[in-house]
Design a protein around this motif. Structure first.
Motif, PDB file in Angstrom:
ATOM      1  N   ARG A 162     -14.861 -21.649  74.223  1.00  0.00           N
ATOM      2  CA  ARG A 162     -15.977 -21.581  73.372  1.00  0.00           C
ATOM      3  C   ARG A 162     -16.645 -20.578  73.145  1.00  0.00           C
ATOM      4  O   ARG A 162     -16.325 -19.747  73.420  1.00  0.00           O
ATOM      5  N   ILE A 163     -17.482 -20.362  71.942  1.00  0.00           N
ATOM      6  CA  ILE A 163     -18.337 -19.247  71.480  1.00  0.00           C
ATOM      7  C   ILE A 163     -19.110 -19.742  71.275  1.00  0.00           C
ATOM      8  O   ILE A 163     -19.216 -21.299  70.102  1.00  0.00           O
ATOM      9  N   ASP A 164     -20.497 -19.993  71.476  1.00  0.00           N
ATOM     10  CA  ASP A 164     -22.342 -20.151  71.144  1.00  0.00           C
ATOM     11  C   ASP A 164     -22.849 -19.207  70.597  1.00  0.00           C
ATOM     12  O   ASP A 164     -22.392 -17.721  70.552  1.00  0.00           O
ATOM     13  N   ILE A 165     -23.594 -19.763  69.027  1.00  0.00           N
ATOM     14  CA  ILE A 165     -24.591 -18.734  69.370  1.00  0.00           C
ATOM     15  C   ILE A 165     -25.910 -19.449  69.044  1.00  0.00           C
ATOM     16  O   ILE A 165     -25.864 -20.845  68.721  1.00  0.00           O
ATOM     17  N   THR A 166     -26.796 -18.613  69.899  1.00  0.00           N
ATOM     18  CA  THR A 166     -27.750 -19.652  70.073  1.00  0.00           C
ATOM     19  C   THR A 166     -29.606 -19.113  69.305  1.00  0.00           C
ATOM     20  O   THR A 166     -29.095 -17.314  69.437  1.00  0.00           O
ATOM     21  N   ALA A 167     -30.061 -19.082  68.314  1.00  0.00           N
ATOM     22  CA  ALA A 167     -31.140 -17.917  67.171  1.00  0.00           C
ATOM     23  C   ALA A 167     -32.039 -19.210  67.326  1.00  0.00           C
ATOM     24  O   ALA A 167     -32.396 -19.987  67.314  1.00  0.00           O
ATOM     25  N   ASP A 168     -33.081 -18.732  67.069  1.00  0.00           N
ATOM     26  CA  ASP A 168     -34.814 -18.816  66.677  1.00  0.00           C
ATOM     27  C   ASP A 168     -34.693 -19.238  66.365  1.00  0.00           C
ATOM     28  O   ASP A 168     -34.291 -19.864  64.441  1.00  0.00           O
ATOM     29  N   GLU A 169     -35.032 -21.049  66.156  1.00  0.00           N
ATOM     30  CA  GLU A 169     -34.905 -22.108  64.795  1.00  0.00           C
ATOM     31  C   GLU A 169     -35.883 -21.760  63.385  1.00  0.00           C
ATOM     32  O   GLU A 169     -35.251 -22.394  62.669  1.00  0.00           O
ATOM     33  N   THR A 170     -36.565 -21.136  63.334  1.00  0.00           N
ATOM     34  CA  THR A 170     -37.692 -20.231  62.796  1.00  0.00           C
ATOM     35  C   THR A 170     -36.735 -19.100  61.945  1.00  0.00           C
ATOM     36  O   THR A 170     -37.115 -18.209  60.545  1.00  0.00           O
ATOM     37  N   ASN A 171     -35.719 -18.612  62.812  1.00  0.00           N
ATOM     38  CA  ASN A 171     -34.778 -17.479  62.212  1.00  0.00           C
ATOM     39  C   ASN A 171     -33.934 -17.644  60.441  1.00  0.00           C
ATOM     40  O   ASN A 171     -32.870 -17.801  61.016  1.00  0.00           O
ATOM     41  N   THR A 172     -34.091 -17.839  60.037  1.00  0.00           N
ATOM     42  CA  THR A 172     -33.306 -19.009  58.746  1.00  0.00           C
ATOM     43  C   THR A 172     -32.183 -17.605  58.285  1.00  0.00           C
ATOM     44  O   THR A 172     -31.119 -18.312  58.390  1.00  0.00           O
ATOM     45  N   ARG A 173     -32.964 -16.509  58.466  1.00  0.00           N
ATOM     46  CA  ARG A 173     -31.320 -16.109  57.908  1.00  0.00           C
ATOM     47  C   ARG A 173     -30.185 -15.566  59.104  1.00  0.00           C
ATOM     48  O   ARG A 173     -28.987 -15.950  58.684  1.00  0.00           O
ATOM     49  N   SER A 174     -31.185 -15.524  60.056  1.00  0.00           N
ATOM     50  CA  SER A 174     -29.873 -15.542  61.437  1.00  0.00           C
ATOM     51  C   SER A 174     -28.740 -16.981  61.509  1.00  0.00           C
ATOM     52  O   SER A 174     -27.594 -17.137  61.668  1.00  0.00           O
ATOM     53  N   LEU A 175     -29.492 -18.227  61.067  1.00  0.00           N
ATOM     54  CA  LEU A 175     -28.822 -19.043  61.506  1.00  0.00           C
ATOM     55  C   LEU A 175     -28.277 -19.619  60.313  1.00  0.00           C
ATOM     56  O   LEU A 175     -27.189 -20.172  59.924  1.00  0.00           O
ATOM     57  N   ALA A 176     -28.032 -18.345  58.783  1.00  0.00           N
ATOM     58  CA  ALA A 176     -26.857 -18.422  58.152  1.00  0.00           C
ATOM     59  C   ALA A 176     -25.263 -18.543  58.839  1.00  0.00           C
ATOM     60  O   ALA A 176     -24.036 -19.028  57.948  1.00  0.00           O
ATOM     61  N   ASP A 177     -25.685 -17.398  59.825  1.00  0.00           N
ATOM     62  CA  ASP A 177     -24.605 -16.829  59.763  1.00  0.00           C
ATOM     63  C   ASP A 177     -23.754 -17.608  60.325  1.00  0.00           C
ATOM     64  O   ASP A 177     -22.415 -18.015  60.172  1.00  0.00           O
ATOM     65  N   PRO A 178     -24.429 -18.628  61.013  1.00  0.00           N
ATOM     66  CA  PRO A 178     -23.012 -19.425  62.336  1.00  0.00           C
ATOM     67  C   PRO A 178     -21.963 -20.512  61.134  1.00  0.00           C
ATOM     68  O   PRO A 178     -21.517 -20.897  61.139  1.00  0.00           O
ATOM     69  N   GLU A 179     -22.977 -20.610  60.693  1.00  0.00           N
ATOM     70  CA  GLU A 179     -22.402 -21.437  59.311  1.00  0.00           C
ATOM     71  C   GLU A 179     -21.438 -21.033  58.405  1.00  0.00           C
ATOM     72  O   GLU A 179     -20.353 -21.899  57.822  1.00  0.00           O
ATOM     73  N   ARG A 180     -21.352 -19.678  58.009  1.00  0.00           N
ATOM     74  CA  ARG A 180     -20.570 -19.515  57.638  1.00  0.00           C
ATOM     75  C   ARG A 180     -19.066 -18.803  58.577  1.00  0.00           C
ATOM     76  O   ARG A 180     -18.364 -18.645  57.654  1.00  0.00           O
ATOM     77  N   LEU A 181     -19.649 -19.217  59.820  1.00  0.00           N
ATOM     78  CA  LEU A 181     -18.301 -18.509  60.378  1.00  0.00           C
ATOM     79  C   LEU A 181     -17.516 -20.215  60.930  1.00  0.00           C
ATOM     80  O   LEU A 181     -16.988 -19.446  61.925  1.00  0.00           O
ATOM     81  N   GLY A 182     -17.997 -20.796  60.506  1.00  0.00           N
ATOM     82  CA  GLY A 182     -17.118 -22.164  60.493  1.00  0.00           C
ATOM     83  C   GLY A 182     -18.109 -22.628  62.024  1.00  0.00           C
ATOM     84  O   GLY A 182     -16.896 -23.886  62.073  1.00  0.00           O
ATOM     85  N   PHE A 183     -19.153 -22.599  62.851  1.00  0.00           N
ATOM     86  CA  PHE A 183     -19.642 -22.993  64.104  1.00  0.00           C
ATOM     87  C   PHE A 183     -20.421 -23.992  63.016  1.00  0.00           C
ATOM     88  O   PHE A 183     -20.308 -24.731  62.542  1.00  0.00           O
ATOM     89  N   THR A 184     -19.998 -24.686  64.737  1.00  0.00           N
ATOM     90  CA  THR A 184     -20.836 -26.389  64.203  1.00  0.00           C
ATOM     91  C   THR A 184     -22.131 -26.555  64.744  1.00  0.00           C
ATOM     92  O   THR A 184     -21.939 -25.768  66.396  1.00  0.00           O
ATOM     93  N   PHE A 185     -23.042 -27.063  64.112  1.00  0.00           N
ATOM     94  CA  PHE A 185     -24.148 -27.104  64.738  1.00  0.00           C
ATOM     95  C   PHE A 185     -24.521 -28.457  65.820  1.00  0.00           C
ATOM     96  O   PHE A 185     -23.689 -29.206  66.158  1.00  0.00           O
TER      97      PHE A 185
END
Length: 326
Positions: free
Chosen positions: A269-292
């Motif tokens: 398992r790999i996690d990505i955790t980012a500030d909820e207001t950091n919209t630019r960073s939060l776009a990356d996990p979705e592009r990489l196939g991560f699940t919220f």
């Protein structure tokens, strides 16, 4: 007589060295490295002791002497680790040692006891001198070509100056979302962090990689301290220079480290955790196939007292196999 006996004992030990700085025939600074024991199991450890005339504090003399001693230790056939202890309130000395690649390992309460009954805590520090801090790529170092002349490679000790300049240049834009770079005030802090990262990599606990193009650092992508080899999970984190945004570097770099984590490190398992207001960073996990997965409330405390919510995304090995096979 006591000093003479001590010096003669050190000179008789091939594993020890004494360095002195002279001005007009007078000693203004001293640095020594001695082995606590000739027993095989601890003979690879050298203990440092240093003192300097106050008139030469801040002159660069201490750093020059440490450089000379470290050079000697790295060429020594037995020495692998240098260790020292310094009083916790000696911030100048601690900064000097961090700037030479030493890592803080702990604090000993009441390490020093004085004639008036007062006590001081001691900070324990060490530095490897077995080649792990060298700048030549090692056989197991992470290295991946990302195209367009961009390389994602293992973080090296010589990257400290450029990495510090990146922090300074991007401090204002990172301020709302990152914590550690805001506290970096000196290149020495970065050198100390790199030395610590080298220890974690050697223990298969962390991977720190820099994005580089034509010798210029563009950012950092890493599997961070939440790396858990027992439960086979780790956390992916990243940031790039503002001038390098919009080029897909984070996506390409993260894909390379994801493959490394699953295929080489055996992660599940790999996690990505980012500030909820950091919209630019939060776009990356979705592009990489991560699940919220969830929003973690008040997870990070910033130096200004803010408590921020963090969005957590996950990628399981079984899901990555499906994505990578498409």
């Amino acid at each position: 007589a006591d000093e003479r006996k001590w010096l003669e004992g050190n000179q008789a030990n091939a594993g020890s060295i004494n360095l002195f700085a002279f001005v007009g025939g007078a000693i203004v600074a001293a640095l020594n490295c001695s082995c606590q024991s000739e027993r095989t199991r601890v003979a690879h450890i050298g203990h440092l002791g240093m003192s300097s005339d106050k008139a030469y504090w801040g002159s660069g003399l201490g750093a020059a002497m440490l450089t000379a001693l470290i050079d000697w230790a790295e060429r020594h056939p037995v020495r692998e680790v240098l260790e020292l202890d310094v009083f916790a309130d000696n911030e100048r000395a601690i900064a000097l040692y961090l700037g030479s690649g030493f890592v803080q390992t702990g604090v000993v309460t009441g390490r020093g006891r004085f004639a008036d009954g007062s006590r001081k805590d001691g900070v324990m520090m060490f530095r490897r001198v077995d080649g792990t801090l060298g700048d030549s790529p090692g056989p197991n170092d992470f290295h991946e070509e990302l195209g367009d002349g961009v390389v994602l490679r293992q973080l090296r000790y010589s990257d400290a100056q450029q990495l510090f300049e990146l922090y300074v240049r991007n401090r204002d834009r990172m301020r709302p979302y990152f914590r550690w770079p805001l506290t970096v005030k000196r290149v020495g802090q970065v050198r100390g962090a790199i030395a610590e990262c080298s220890e974690h990599f050697a223990a298969n606990q962390r991977v720190n990689a820099v994005l580089e193009q034509d010798g210029e650092l563009l950012g950092l992508i890493f599997l961070n301290n939440n790396h858990d080899p027992v439960n086979r999970r780790t956390e992916l984190a990243y940031w790039v220079d503002g001038a390098a945004e919009g080029r897909g570097l984070v996506t390409r770099g993260c894909e390379a480290l994801i493959c490394y984590a699953f295929e080489q490190l055996g992660m599940n398992r790999i996690d990505i955790t980012a500030d909820e207001t950091n919209t630019r960073s939060l776009a990356d996990p979705e592009r990489l196939g991560f699940t919220f997965a969830a929003v973690i409330r008040q997870w990070i405390a910033y130096p200004d007292g803010r408590l921020t919510d963090m969005a957590n995304y996950r990628l399981l090995r079984e899901d990555w196999k499906k994505v990578s096979s498409l």
